[in-house]
Scaffold this motif. Structure first.
Motif, short mmCIF file in Angstrom:
data_model
loop_
_atom_site.label_atom_id
_atom_site.label_comp_id
_atom_site.label_asym_id
_atom_site.label_seq_id
_atom_site.Cartn_x
_atom_site.Cartn_y
_atom_site.Cartn_z
N GLY A 189 4.39 1.83 6.27
CA GLY A 189 3.58 0.82 6.61
C GLY A 189 4.66 -0.03 4.99
N VAL A 190 4.05 0.41 3.96
CA VAL A 190 4.97 -0.02 2.86
C VAL A 190 6.61 -0.60 3.71
CG1 VAL A 190 5.68 0.55 0.36
CG2 VAL A 190 3.18 1.03 1.30
N ILE A 191 7.28 0.82 3.69
CA ILE A 191 8.34 1.07 3.25
C ILE A 191 9.17 0.07 4.61
CG2 ILE A 191 10.50 2.20 5.02
CD1 ILE A 191 9.25 4.19 3.65
N LEU A 192 7.82 -0.48 6.83
CA LEU A 192 8.88 -1.84 7.36
C LEU A 192 8.06 -3.36 6.61
CD1 LEU A 192 6.42 -0.25 9.81
CD2 LEU A 192 8.96 -0.07 9.86
N LEU A 219 0.73 -1.05 15.61
CA LEU A 219 0.80 0.39 15.48
C LEU A 219 0.82 1.59 14.70
CD1 LEU A 219 3.05 0.82 18.99
CD2 LEU A 219 0.90 0.41 18.68
N VAL A 220 1.18 1.35 13.39
CA VAL A 220 1.33 2.52 12.37
C VAL A 220 0.12 1.86 11.32
CG1 VAL A 220 2.29 2.93 9.97
CG2 VAL A 220 4.42 2.50 12.30
N ASN A 221 -0.16 1.20 11.30
CA ASN A 221 -1.33 0.34 10.71
C ASN A 221 -2.40 0.67 11.18
OD1 ASN A 221 0.34 0.02 8.19
ND2 ASN A 221 0.49 -2.49 8.41
N HIS A 222 -2.55 0.13 12.35
CA HIS A 222 -3.80 -0.35 13.31
C HIS A 222 -4.46 0.91 14.60
CE1 HIS A 222 -4.45 -4.10 11.71
NE2 HIS A 222 -3.37 -3.76 11.54
N VAL A 223 -3.20 1.96 14.37
CA VAL A 223 -3.12 3.15 15.42
C VAL A 223 -3.31 4.35 14.79
CG1 VAL A 223 -2.95 3.67 18.10
CG2 VAL A 223 -2.30 1.68 17.64
N ALA A 224 -1.73 4.94 14.75
CA ALA A 224 -1.72 5.74 14.13
C ALA A 224 -2.08 6.25 12.25
CB ALA A 224 -0.83 6.00 13.93
N LEU A 225 -2.87 4.97 11.21
CA LEU A 225 -3.55 5.37 10.50
C LEU A 225 -5.18 5.08 10.38
CD1 LEU A 225 -3.26 4.98 7.35
CD2 LEU A 225 -3.77 2.86 7.77
N ILE A 226 -5.23 4.35 11.72
CA ILE A 226 -6.91 4.33 12.13
C ILE A 226 -7.07 5.11 12.31
CG2 ILE A 226 -8.47 2.85 13.30
CD1 ILE A 226 -7.77 1.63 10.23
N LEU A 227 -6.58 6.69 14.13
CA LEU A 227 -7.22 7.15 14.31
C LEU A 227 -6.53 8.65 13.43
CD1 LEU A 227 -4.95 7.12 17.71
CD2 LEU A 227 -7.78 6.60 17.07
N SER A 228 -5.87 8.66 12.20
CA SER A 228 -6.29 9.67 11.58
C SER A 228 -6.86 10.10 10.43
CB SER A 228 -4.49 10.15 10.64
OG SER A 228 -4.15 8.63 10.13
#
Length: 237
Positions: A99-102, A137-146
């Motif tokens: 997310g930082v890179i994006l 998708l990174v911040n609100h799906v993959a990150l939240i699920l992990s």
């Protein structure tokens, strides 16, 4: 007595890091990216993007440090689940870094859009939408699920051990379940990340996280429960 003091100090530090992570999380929001014509606004709001990237980077040591400080006491209760909790925090840290890179990529895209002619503007808009979707998708799906899977393990340990009050653990479990369901709604495009539905579903976990952080800072773990459990039952696996 020394071990109890160490566990209390560690839980206090974890609470502080949780507060830091929440403040950084709020600061990582970039309002300009949520506007319909955000490519026109990015160049004028460069500071928002930079602050957002720095804040999201701060969340990495805050989230991982929270797990590391709690790990010794959690390990005494269940080594496998505590390792799982720590492992999922490290996975989440990876998604934070993505997310930082994006975020800086939006600055590049905004500059290109400002200089582009009408012929290439539509192409850049499509690329920008793809980039914004990837960030969501990174911040609100993959990150939240992990984070969610790891925190399910955390609150499972806490509920069993009573290191914190049972109601606080149950609140956390329910809040995580709601937050993960919100991520699936985002994934299925049934809600946006700035929509009232998404925000309201995540509100219980946000409030629980604040209450837990304050509890860890002011009260810490109930180490008498931890010690008593091991005196009578031995290590829990």
């Amino acid at each position: 007595m020394g071990q109890r003091y160490e566990y209390k100090q560690a839980s206090n530090c974890a609470g502080v890091l949780a507060i830091v992570g929440m403040i950084a999380g709020v600061s990582s929001i970039v309002p300009a990216l949520e506007e319909p014509h955000y490519l026109d606004l990015i160049s004028a709001h460069e500071s928002q993007v930079i602050v957002g990237a720095v804040a999201q980077f701060v969340m990495i040591p805050a989230y991982v440090g929270f797990a590391l400080y709690l790990y010794p006491a959690l390990k005494m209760e269940n080594e496998v689940l505590s390792l799982g909790f720590l492992g999922f925090r490290l996975i989440a840290a990876t998604f934070h870094f993505i997310g930082v890179i994006l975020l800086p990529l939006f600055l590049v895209l905004g500059q290109e859009f400002a200089q582009a002619g009408a012929s290439s503007a539509s192409h850049l808009e499509a690329l920008g939408e793809l980039l914004r979707t990837a960030r969501d998708l990174v911040n609100h799906v993959a990150l939240i699920l992990s984070l969610g899977v790891g925190d399910l393990l955390l609150f499972g340990i806490l509920y069993r051990s009573r290191l914190v009050p049972g109601w606080l653990s149950v609140w956390g479990l329910l809040g995580i379940g709601l937050a993960m369901s919100a991520s699936f709604l985002v994934l299925s495009r049934m809600t946006d990340v700035v929509a009232p539905l998404y925000l309201s579903i995540n509100a219980p976990l946000a409030l629980q996280s604040l209450v837990l952080a304050i509890w860890l800072i002011t009260r810490g773990f109930d180490t008498k429960t931890l010690t008593a459990g091991h005196q009578h039952d031995g290590p829990r696996g």
